[in-house]
Write an enzyme that holds these catalytic residues in place. Structure first.
Site, PDB file in Angstrom:
ATOM      1  N   ASP A  48       0.787 -13.750   0.335  1.00 16.62           N
ATOM      2  CA  ASP A  48       0.114 -12.938  -0.662  1.00 16.62           C
ATOM      3  C   ASP A  48      -1.048 -13.758  -1.234  1.00 16.62           C
ATOM      4  O   ASP A  48      -1.036 -14.985  -1.191  1.00 16.62           O
ATOM      5  CB  ASP A  48       1.110 -12.563  -1.767  1.00 16.62           C
ATOM      6  CG  ASP A  48       0.474 -11.757  -2.873  1.00 16.62           C
ATOM      7  OD1 ASP A  48      -0.276 -10.816  -2.574  1.00 16.62           O
ATOM      8  OD2 ASP A  48       0.736 -12.076  -4.049  1.00 16.62           O
ATOM      9  N   MET A  49      -2.052 -13.065  -1.773  1.00 17.27           N
ATOM     10  CA  MET A  49      -3.204 -13.792  -2.327  1.00 17.27           C
ATOM     11  C   MET A  49      -3.049 -14.057  -3.826  1.00 17.27           C
ATOM     12  O   MET A  49      -2.958 -15.207  -4.252  1.00 17.27           O
ATOM     13  CB  MET A  49      -4.503 -13.021  -2.070  1.00 17.27           C
ATOM     14  CG  MET A  49      -5.746 -13.769  -2.555  1.00 17.27           C
ATOM     15  SD  MET A  49      -7.303 -12.954  -2.139  1.00 17.27           S
ATOM     16  CE  MET A  49      -7.372 -11.675  -3.404  1.00 17.27           C
ATOM     17  N   ASP A  50      -3.000 -12.995  -4.618  1.00 14.94           N
ATOM     18  CA  ASP A  50      -2.979 -13.151  -6.069  1.00 14.94           C
ATOM     19  C   ASP A  50      -1.654 -13.739  -6.545  1.00 14.94           C
ATOM     20  O   ASP A  50      -0.583 -13.182  -6.285  1.00 14.94           O
ATOM     21  CB  ASP A  50      -3.214 -11.801  -6.746  1.00 14.94           C
ATOM     22  CG  ASP A  50      -4.629 -11.301  -6.535  1.00 14.94           C
ATOM     23  OD1 ASP A  50      -5.544 -11.891  -7.128  1.00 14.94           O
ATOM     24  OD2 ASP A  50      -4.817 -10.339  -5.770  1.00 14.94           O
ATOM     25  N   SER A  75      -2.751  -8.846   1.331  1.00 13.62           N
ATOM     26  CA  SER A  75      -2.997  -8.571  -0.078  1.00 13.62           C
ATOM     27  C   SER A  75      -3.167  -7.086  -0.342  1.00 13.62           C
ATOM     28  O   SER A  75      -3.643  -6.338   0.514  1.00 13.62           O
ATOM     29  CB  SER A  75      -4.266  -9.319  -0.530  1.00 13.62           C
ATOM     30  OG  SER A  75      -4.582  -9.027  -1.864  1.00 13.62           O
ATOM     31  N   LYS A 125       2.900  -1.880  -2.432  1.00 11.02           N
ATOM     32  CA  LYS A 125       4.146  -2.560  -2.726  1.00 11.02           C
ATOM     33  C   LYS A 125       4.752  -1.900  -3.969  1.00 11.02           C
ATOM     34  O   LYS A 125       4.015  -1.526  -4.873  1.00 11.02           O
ATOM     35  CB  LYS A 125       3.881  -4.045  -3.018  1.00 11.02           C
ATOM     36  CG  LYS A 125       3.159  -4.779  -1.891  1.00 11.02           C
ATOM     37  CD  LYS A 125       2.661  -6.145  -2.383  1.00 11.02           C
ATOM     38  CE  LYS A 125       1.799  -6.820  -1.354  1.00 11.02           C
ATOM     39  NZ  LYS A 125       1.227  -8.098  -1.839  1.00 11.02           N
ATOM     40  N   ASP A 182       4.791 -13.604  -5.137  1.00 15.26           N
ATOM     41  CA  ASP A 182       5.075 -13.971  -6.523  1.00 15.26           C
ATOM     42  C   ASP A 182       5.504 -12.785  -7.373  1.00 15.26           C
ATOM     43  O   ASP A 182       6.184 -12.976  -8.386  1.00 15.26           O
ATOM     44  CB  ASP A 182       3.830 -14.595  -7.164  1.00 15.26           C
ATOM     45  CG  ASP A 182       2.688 -13.593  -7.253  1.00 15.26           C
ATOM     46  OD1 ASP A 182       2.283 -13.245  -8.380  1.00 15.26           O
ATOM     47  OD2 ASP A 182       2.200 -13.144  -6.204  1.00 15.26           O
TER      48      ASP A 182
END
Length: 216
Positions: free
Chosen positions: A7-9, A107, A141, A166
């Site tokens: 995941d990015m963020d 993402s 998601k 996260d």
């Protein structure tokens, strides 16, 4: 394990602390002034889907257009001026490459935001695949769609993939896709449900060690 889906963020960059502040203090009080929204409800969603969720679940006081415009303006500032990259990320990606493990950035953010991060931190070409939720007709998601698609792009079954996430919605999405989920616990999310994860880590060092252990 044949692939690692990052995941990015909140994982690759520490943007969640800025997004949480923006949503809690500026955007959500205007969008749903009569409600106190638990940010875990929308964390990990595409921002357009976030508005749709709020409009369906609560009574929104601003238009979708205004909501989207404010999100996009915040993104420009957050990704170009504020975020820092995960400690040791370049070294981790190089070690995965040496092991022949596919690396994907996955993402809910649009490609324009992803490119800001890739450009700023010299990550162009470091991932075998870059997947945005905008690439497919998918549900956000916690639906598993984006991770299933990323596994398909990598040419491997989901159950041979490690997902690093996260957010509560992202962790659930990885679990529902049948992947091995590493939950990266960060302060920005507070006390969220991490129970669907296979492993929980609390630092960048622990994240790197856990991912390498899983692929070895």
């Amino acid at each position: 394990m044949d692939a690692v889906l990052f995941d990015m963020d909140g994982v690759l960059v520490d943007s969640e602390e800025y997004w949480v502040t923006f949503e809690r203090e500026a955007l959500f009080p205007d969008a749903v002034p009569d409600e106190t929204v638990d940010l875990a409800e929308t964390s990990g969603m595409n921002y357009r889907d976030t508005y749709d969720y709020l409009a369906t679940t609560y009574e929104t006081a601003i238009s979708r257009e205004e909501f989207v415009c404010r999100f996009e303006a915040a993104a420009e500032e957050i990704y170009t001026e504020r975020v820092a990259v995960l400690d040791g990320l370049h070294e981790l990606l190089a070690e995965l490459d040496d092991r022949g493990v596919s690396r994907a950035l996955v993402s809910s953010s649009p490609h324009e935001w992803i490119e800001l991060v890739l450009d700023r931190f010299d990550l162009e070409g470091e991932f075998d695949h870059v997947v945005s939720a905008d690439d497919i007709e998918a549900h956000s998601k916690p639906e598993p769609d984006v991770f299933e698609y990323a596994a398909e792009k990598a040419g491997v079954p989901p159950d041979t993939c490690v997902v690093v996430e996260d957010s509560e919605n992202g962790i659930e999405a990885g679990d529902r896709a049948g992947t091995t989920v590493v939950a990266y616990r960060i302060d920005a999310h507070g006390d969220i449900d991490l129970s669907p994860a296979d492993t929980i880590v609390d630092s960048a060092d622990e994240l790197r060690a856990t991912v390498l252990e899983l692929v070895d």
